[in-house]
Every structure is written in structure tokens, then in C-alpha cells.
Design an enzyme around this catalytic site. Structure first.
Site, PDB file in Angstrom:
ATOM      1  N   GLU A  94       9.834   2.061  10.893  1.00 43.59           N
ATOM      2  CA  GLU A  94      10.470   3.268  10.240  1.00 43.59           C
ATOM      3  C   GLU A  94       9.716   4.507  10.127  1.00 43.59           C
ATOM      4  O   GLU A  94       9.259   4.523   9.615  1.00 43.59           O
ATOM      5  CB  GLU A  94      10.795   2.901   9.368  1.00 43.59           C
TER       6      GLU A  94
ATOM      7  N   GLU B 218       9.717  17.358  14.152  1.00 44.34           N
ATOM      8  CA  GLU B 218       9.950  16.771  12.859  1.00 44.34           C
ATOM      9  C   GLU B 218       8.993  18.121  12.396  1.00 44.34           C
ATOM     10  O   GLU B 218       7.407  17.772  12.007  1.00 44.34           O
ATOM     11  CB  GLU B 218       9.556  15.071  12.678  1.00 44.34           C
TER      12      GLU B 218
ATOM     13  N   CYS C 266      13.594  11.966   6.009  1.00 44.62           N
ATOM     14  CA  CYS C 266      13.846  11.144   7.341  1.00 44.62           C
ATOM     15  C   CYS C 266      15.033  11.295   7.899  1.00 44.62           C
ATOM     16  O   CYS C 266      14.922  11.926   9.536  1.00 44.62           O
ATOM     17  CB  CYS C 266      13.114   9.723   7.683  1.00 44.62           C
TER      18      CYS C 266
ATOM     19  N   LYS D  93       0.534  -1.410   0.412  1.00 44.87           N
ATOM     20  CA  LYS D  93      -0.094  -0.164   0.191  1.00 44.87           C
ATOM     21  C   LYS D  93       0.640   1.267  -0.027  1.00 44.87           C
ATOM     22  O   LYS D  93       1.281   1.537   0.644  1.00 44.87           O
ATOM     23  CB  LYS D  93      -0.501  -0.204   1.507  1.00 44.87           C
TER      24      LYS D  93
HETATM   25  P1  NAD Z   1       2.132   8.859   6.516  1.00 46.63           P
HETATM   26  O1  NAD Z   1       2.245   8.035   8.588  1.00 46.63           O
HETATM   27  O2  NAD Z   1       1.521   9.769   6.893  1.00 46.63           O
HETATM   28  O3  NAD Z   1       2.037   8.076   5.727  1.00 46.63           O
HETATM   29  C1  NAD Z   1       2.688   7.028   5.143  1.00 46.63           C
HETATM   30  C2  NAD Z   1       1.855   5.429   4.711  1.00 46.63           C
HETATM   31  O4  NAD Z   1       0.730   4.996   5.861  1.00 46.63           O
HETATM   32  C3  NAD Z   1       0.894   5.917   3.601  1.00 46.63           C
HETATM   33  O5  NAD Z   1       1.023   4.496   2.646  1.00 46.63           O
HETATM   34  C4  NAD Z   1      -0.359   6.634   4.287  1.00 46.63           C
HETATM   35  O6  NAD Z   1      -1.819   6.095   2.950  1.00 46.63           O
HETATM   36  C5  NAD Z   1      -0.455   5.178   5.306  1.00 46.63           C
HETATM   37  N1  NAD Z   1      -1.199   5.124   6.481  1.00 46.63           N
HETATM   38  C6  NAD Z   1      -1.731   6.183   7.052  1.00 46.63           C
HETATM   39  N2  NAD Z   1      -2.674   6.499   8.019  1.00 46.63           N
HETATM   40  C7  NAD Z   1      -3.297   4.853   8.329  1.00 46.63           C
HETATM   41  C8  NAD Z   1      -3.244   4.012   9.051  1.00 46.63           C
HETATM   42  N3  NAD Z   1      -3.988   4.883  10.429  1.00 46.63           N
HETATM   43  N4  NAD Z   1      -3.292   3.131   8.890  1.00 46.63           N
HETATM   44  C9  NAD Z   1      -2.855   2.317   7.531  1.00 46.63           C
HETATM   45  N5  NAD Z   1      -2.218   3.050   6.646  1.00 46.63           N
HETATM   46  C10 NAD Z   1      -2.268   4.095   7.253  1.00 46.63           C
HETATM   47  O7  NAD Z   1       3.272   9.269   6.687  1.00 46.63           O
HETATM   48  P2  NAD Z   1       4.125  10.614   4.975  1.00 46.63           P
HETATM   49  O8  NAD Z   1       3.704  11.600   5.654  1.00 46.63           O
HETATM   50  O9  NAD Z   1       3.373   9.532   4.298  1.00 46.63           O
HETATM   51  O10 NAD Z   1       5.511  10.061   5.418  1.00 46.63           O
HETATM   52  C11 NAD Z   1       6.765  10.858   6.000  1.00 46.63           C
HETATM   53  C12 NAD Z   1       7.143   9.817   7.225  1.00 46.63           C
HETATM   54  O11 NAD Z   1       7.833   9.117   6.862  1.00 46.63           O
HETATM   55  C13 NAD Z   1       7.913  11.660   8.049  1.00 46.63           C
HETATM   56  O12 NAD Z   1       7.956  11.069   9.362  1.00 46.63           O
HETATM   57  C14 NAD Z   1       9.299  10.954   7.638  1.00 46.63           C
HETATM   58  O13 NAD Z   1      10.295  11.136   8.384  1.00 46.63           O
HETATM   59  C15 NAD Z   1       8.830   9.023   7.866  1.00 46.63           C
HETATM   60  N6  NAD Z   1       9.848   8.290   7.132  1.00 46.63           N
HETATM   61  C16 NAD Z   1      10.646   8.087   7.563  1.00 46.63           C
HETATM   62  C17 NAD Z   1      11.910   6.772   7.248  1.00 46.63           C
HETATM   63  C18 NAD Z   1      12.549   5.852   7.889  1.00 46.63           C
HETATM   64  O14 NAD Z   1      13.381   5.705   7.738  1.00 46.63           O
HETATM   65  N7  NAD Z   1      12.448   5.777   9.015  1.00 46.63           N
HETATM   66  C19 NAD Z   1      11.633   7.029   5.498  1.00 46.63           C
HETATM   67  C20 NAD Z   1      10.560   7.710   5.032  1.00 46.63           C
HETATM   68  C21 NAD Z   1      10.469   8.307   5.663  1.00 46.63           C
END
Ligand code: NAD
Length: 489
Positions: free
Chosen positions: A248, A383, A282, A173
Site C-alpha cells: 500500500e 507525493e 495517502c 514493525k
Molecule cells: P516509509 O516507506 O518511509 O516507512 C514505512 C515503514 O517501512 C516504516 O515502518 C519504516 O521503518 C519501514 N521501512 C523503511 N525502509 C525500509 C526497508 N528498507 N525495509 C523494510 N522496512 C522499511 O513510509 P512513511 O514515511 O512511514 O509513510 C508515508 C508513506 O506511506 C506515504 O508515501 C503514504 O502515502 C504512504 N501510506 C500509504 C497508505 C495506503 O493506504 N496506500 C496509507 C498510509 C500511508
């Protein structure tokens, strides 16, 4: 119309729902997408379940699975330019960054193809004659792989390659904001010969499709990359049924600069650490922690250089920074800029949207530098995930370490100094999953990536990135069974 991929077939959504992805450079539509319904989530999990429970995939020779991964890697390279173009349009990042993402994704598929055979298990010494004892590695089962919008191709590669290498089946997803390169990757997995049901793709929003997927009892493991709060929700959902979870999450990463470091090198790298992909990384070095005697000259030079960063379309070779991903995300970053000003930070560069008419329809924000920051400010603690760099100052090595560790997160950090002993001491003391010494941002497929503290649970990349997707089973074989003698009656 981009469709769902379930049981080896591209299909429209059950409810015929659709959505659209847009180009963050000018808000123009990029593609129509099927929006999965509840029935599609059930069908995708059922397909992955069937392929795992009944199919030959999990019992296939590991060399066969490794060969599939190698074919995917070759196809990624064959389609490198097209994939990079798609990724640049969907995310706003520059074409060169997107090319690097395709190359890094290729390297990850090759790495897990290479190590899969070496991680089948081990023989242990049972300490008894006539007994053999071994620990074998088996796949976990159906894996839900959920990825964020900032590095779509790379993040799904970090999950899909080890999941397949270990013999699992997957339901993917991607983020609803940037799904296009993941759709392309699933096409390549199909072309490479992934059997029906082994790789499935759902498109749609996190709050509906993602939530239904993680709550589904047919899912054995959830590997999630995204925001802290979403990770907490997913971990709670995974508790029901005691499903495995790998998280992550975000970071608030210190970039510590001692006065004895080369000035030009550190200016250049501090900009890259903070503003690459407009800070939507991130591991972005968003907290610059600078020794007193270097502070004023470094801030002045960073401000001058930040002002000269060229904003534009990721496809324009002159562009150094693209837009933010969405209007809503830019609003969030702007709220942090307002809060920093309200809390007394001193604006040294940026802080506003660019004035060029050519950028007016995109979600641009000028690279922003705040001096005079304190660790209690929201912009320093939370963040921001945008082009905002804060500067704090320190006197001694101990103060630098204390500041660097003063975060609930623990994803990454860096130390800059020409004193090798000090570099090692600081690296040793920092409570972060990756520490760079005199560098920022490089990572390797063969080295673990992940966070301490609220930055997550588990590790991606390296051998641990494969082990996330393996169960370990101890098989104890007594070749000469005899009565145990515990009970005499
Ligand atoms: P997000 O949490 O909003 O969404 C991530 C994914 O989760 C998307 O596919 C989204 O549709 C899905 N999602 C959202 N709510 C959900 C739920 N209730 N249940 C299941 N899936 C759900 O994050 P984002 O805004 O897409 O990404 C940015 C974040 O990702 C930042 O915090 C960044 O630091 C983090 N990130 C971390 C790493 C790492 O390696 N640690 C790498 C890249 C990004």
C-alpha cells in the site's frame, strides 16, 4: 522503556540498543524504545515460525480466532481515550482524529471477526460422479507487517486483524517515528489471549530492523504500507525466495470539481481533502482540478479559509491542524514549496512556517495553496505528503478525466458535480482504487482499499483484505479410484 514482544514475553533488545520517540508539537521526548538488533529479528521470526508450524493456532477453530478479534475490539473501546491521547501525542494529529482512528480500528477487528467464518472455502462441481472437489483456504504462514507513521493504529489494524483471522502468525514493525499505539495494541492482543508467538513486535528503524525482517527467509508474506521507493526495495527483497508481498504505497490524488456543484460544500470538503492531518494522508486530495468558470472564486475562497485554519497541539480542542511529523519531513515539504515557486506556480496562501512563538519548537507549516499549476510541475506530479494544495483548471469533462488520470499513482480521487450521469461517467473513467462522488475521505471496512499503478499491489479491507493472508488449496477426492488407462504397457 518500551520493549520488544517476542514469543509472548516483553524483552529488551539483544544489543541493548535504544532510541526515543518525540512529540512533533514541541520536539519533547515521549518515550524511550528498545531498538531491535539482528538477533531480535531472528528471535521474533523464529517465534512466529514455531507458533505457526508447531502451534495449534493455524488449526484452531475460526470461531476461536474470531472471538479473539472481538476481544481486541472490546479492549480498544475500553482504552479508547488513552489510545487516542497516545496517538495524538505521537503523531501530532488532533484528539478527535485519533478517536476516529480508534473507532475505525475497532470496526476493522469486528468486521474480520464477522467475515472470517464465511471465507473458509467453497465446494466446486467436479463434473464427475464419485468425486468431490473443494477449495479450502489456509493461512500463508509468518507475516511481516510493516506500517508507516501517519495512521499507526489504523494501519496495523488493517493488517493484523485479517492476518490473525486467517490463522497466520505475525511479526510487526511499526514506524520508528510513531510506534506507541502499536505497542499498546500488542498489549491488548496479549490481554485478549493471543497465544505466545502468534503476535510479535519489533521496534527500530526501517533501514536496519525493517530490512532484516523483509530479507529473513523465515518470513512467508510481507504486507507493507509506506512510500513508493521503500515499497520497490521491499518487493525486490521479497523476490528472493518468492515470498508474497502486499504493498500500500503513496498517492497523488485528483479532486475534480465541476462548476455545477454547491460552492460552500465544495470549499469545505476541498480543505478537508487536502489539509486533514496536515495533508499527511495517502489519499489526500492534494490536486484540485477545477472547471474554468468556478476557478477564480474557488481559489479566492480557499485561500481565505486556508489562512484561518488554526494550528496547534493535537490535544488542544481548538486545534484544526497539528504539526508535520518531523523536521526532516517539513524540510522535504518546504523543498516542494520552493520548487513550485521556481516552476511558476502562484502562491495564494501559506508557503511558510507560522510566526506564533508557541509553535516555534514544533514542525509546523501553514496550509499552502498554489494556483496556476501545471501537470508537469514536481509539486503536481510527486507525493508531497504535507499541507500543500495545488490547483489546475479544465474546460471539458474529457479534459478533467485526462488530468485526473495523468499520474503514475492511482490510489484515490473524487468528482464533484450535481449531474449524476456525469458523476458516474467520470467515476467510471478514473483509474484509481477509490473514487468518491460528492464526498472525500470516507472509507468502509467492508469495501476494498488499495491502489492502481504505483500506489500498490493487492487490497486491504473487504473480503480481498482477508484473502491477502490466505492460501487456496484445491482438494480433489475420488471416492472410486480406478486405472486411468493412459498407458497400456
Ligand atoms: P516509509 O516507506 O518511509 O516507512 C514505512 C515503514 O517501512 C516504516 O515502518 C519504516 O521503518 C519501514 N521501512 C523503511 N525502509 C525500509 C526497508 N528498507 N525495509 C523494510 N522496512 C522499511 O513510509 P512513511 O514515511 O512511514 O509513510 C508515508 C508513506 O506511506 C506515504 O508515501 C503514504 O502515502 C504512504 N501510506 C500509504 C497508505 C495506503 O493506504 N496506500 C496509507 C498510509 C500511508
Amino acid at each position: 522503556m518500551k520493549q520488544l514482544y517476542i514469543a509472548g514475553t516483553w524483552v529488551p533488545a539483544a544489543g541493548e540498543g535504544t532510541s526515543q520517540t518525540i512529540n512533533p508539537f514541541d520536539a519533547s521526548p515521549l518515550a524511550d524504545l528498545a531498538e531491535a538488533a539482528r538477533a531480535d529479528v531472528d528471535a521474533a521470526v523464529a517465534a512466529a515460525r514455531e507458533a505457526f508450524d508447531a502451534g495449534p493456532w493455524r488449526r484452531s477453530a475460526v470461531t476461536e480466532r474470531a472471538a479473539l478479534l472481538m476481544r481486541v475490539a472490546d479492549l480498544l473501546q475500553r482504552d479508547r481515550e488513552q489510545l487516542a491521547h497516545t496517538e495524538s501525542l505521537d503523531t501530532g494529529k488532533t484528539l478527535n482524529e485519533a478517536r476516529a482512528d480508534v473507532d475505525d480500528s475497532t470496526a476493522v477487528f469486528r468486521y474480520y471477526a464477522g467475515i472470517a467464518c464465511a471465507h473458509a472455502g467453497r465446494v466446486v462441481d467436479p463434473g464427475r460422479p464419485g468425486v468431490t472437489s473443494r477449495v479450502v483456504h489456509e493461512p500463508v504462514g509468518v507475516c511481516a507487517l510493516i506500517t508507516p507513521w501517519n495512521y499507526p493504529l489504523l494501519q496495523i489494524s488493517w493488517k493484523l486483524a485479517p492476518a490473525l483471522a486467517a490463522g497466520n502468525t505475525a511479526v510487526i514493525k511499526p514506524s520508528e517515528l510513531t510506534p506507541l499505539s502499536t505497542v499498546a495494541l500488542v498489549c491488548l492482543a496479549e490481554e485478549a489471549g493471543a497465544p505466545p508467538g502468534v503476535v510479535n513486535l519489533l521496534l527500530g528503524k526501517g533501514g536496519t530492523v525493517g530490512q532484516a525482517l523483509v530479507a529473513h527467509p523465515g518470513v512467508d508474506l510481507i504486507s507493507f504500507t509506506g512510500e513508493l521507493v521503500t515499497g520497490e526495495t521491499i518487493m525486490a527483497a521479497a523476490a528472493r525466495g518468492v515470498r508474497r508481498v502486499a504493498l500500500e504505497l503513496g498517492g497523488k490524488n485528483p479532486n475534480i470539481v465541476f462548476a455545477d456543484t454547491d460552492f460552500d460544500t465544495v470549499v469545505d470538503n476541498a480543505l478537508t481533502a487536502a489539509f486533514l492531518h496536515s495533508g499527511q494522508v495517502c489519499s489526500a486530495g492534494a490536486r484540485l482540478i477545477v472547471q474554468d468558470s468556478l476557478h477564480d472564486s474557488l481559489v479566492a475562497e480557499l485561500a481565505a479559509r486556508a489562512d484561518r485554519i488554526r494550528l496547534g497541539s493535537g490535544l488542544d480542542p481548538d486545534t484544526e491542524c497539528g504539526p508535520l511529523i518531523s523536521a526532516a519531513h517539513r524540510d522535504k515539504v518546504e523543498r516542494y514549496i520552493s520548487s513550485a515557486l521556481a516552476e511558476g506556480a502562484s502562491l495564494a496562501a501559506g508557503g511558510s512556517r507560522p510566526s506564533e512563538p508557541a509553535l516555534a519548537r514544533g514542525f509546523f507549516l501553514r496550509p499552502t495553496l498554489f494556483a496556476g499549476c501545471r501537470r508537469d510541475m514536481a509539486v503536481v506530479r510527486e507525493e508531497v505528503f504535507g499541507p500543500v494544495l495545488t490547483v489546475e483548471r479544465f474546460g471539458t469533462e474529457d479534459e478533467a478525466i485526462a488530468l485526473g488520470n495523468d499520474t503514475g499513482y492511482g490510489l484515490a480521487g473524487a468528482v464533484w458535480t450535481s449531474d449524476a450521469g456525469r458523476a458516474e461517467r467520470v467515476a467510471d473513467a478514473l483509474r484509481h482504487g477509490t473514487v468518491w462522488i460528492n464526498d472525500y475521505h470516507p472509507y468502509l471496512p467492508q469495501a476494498e482499499w488499495g491502489g492502481f499503478g504505483k500506489s500498490g499491489i493487492g487490497r486491504e479491507l473487504g473480503p480481498s483484505g482477508l484473502e491477502e493472508y490466505q492460501e487456496k488449496k484445491h482438494i480433489y477426492h475420488n471416492a472410486n479410484p480406478a486405472p486411468s488407462g493412459w498407458f497400456s504397457g
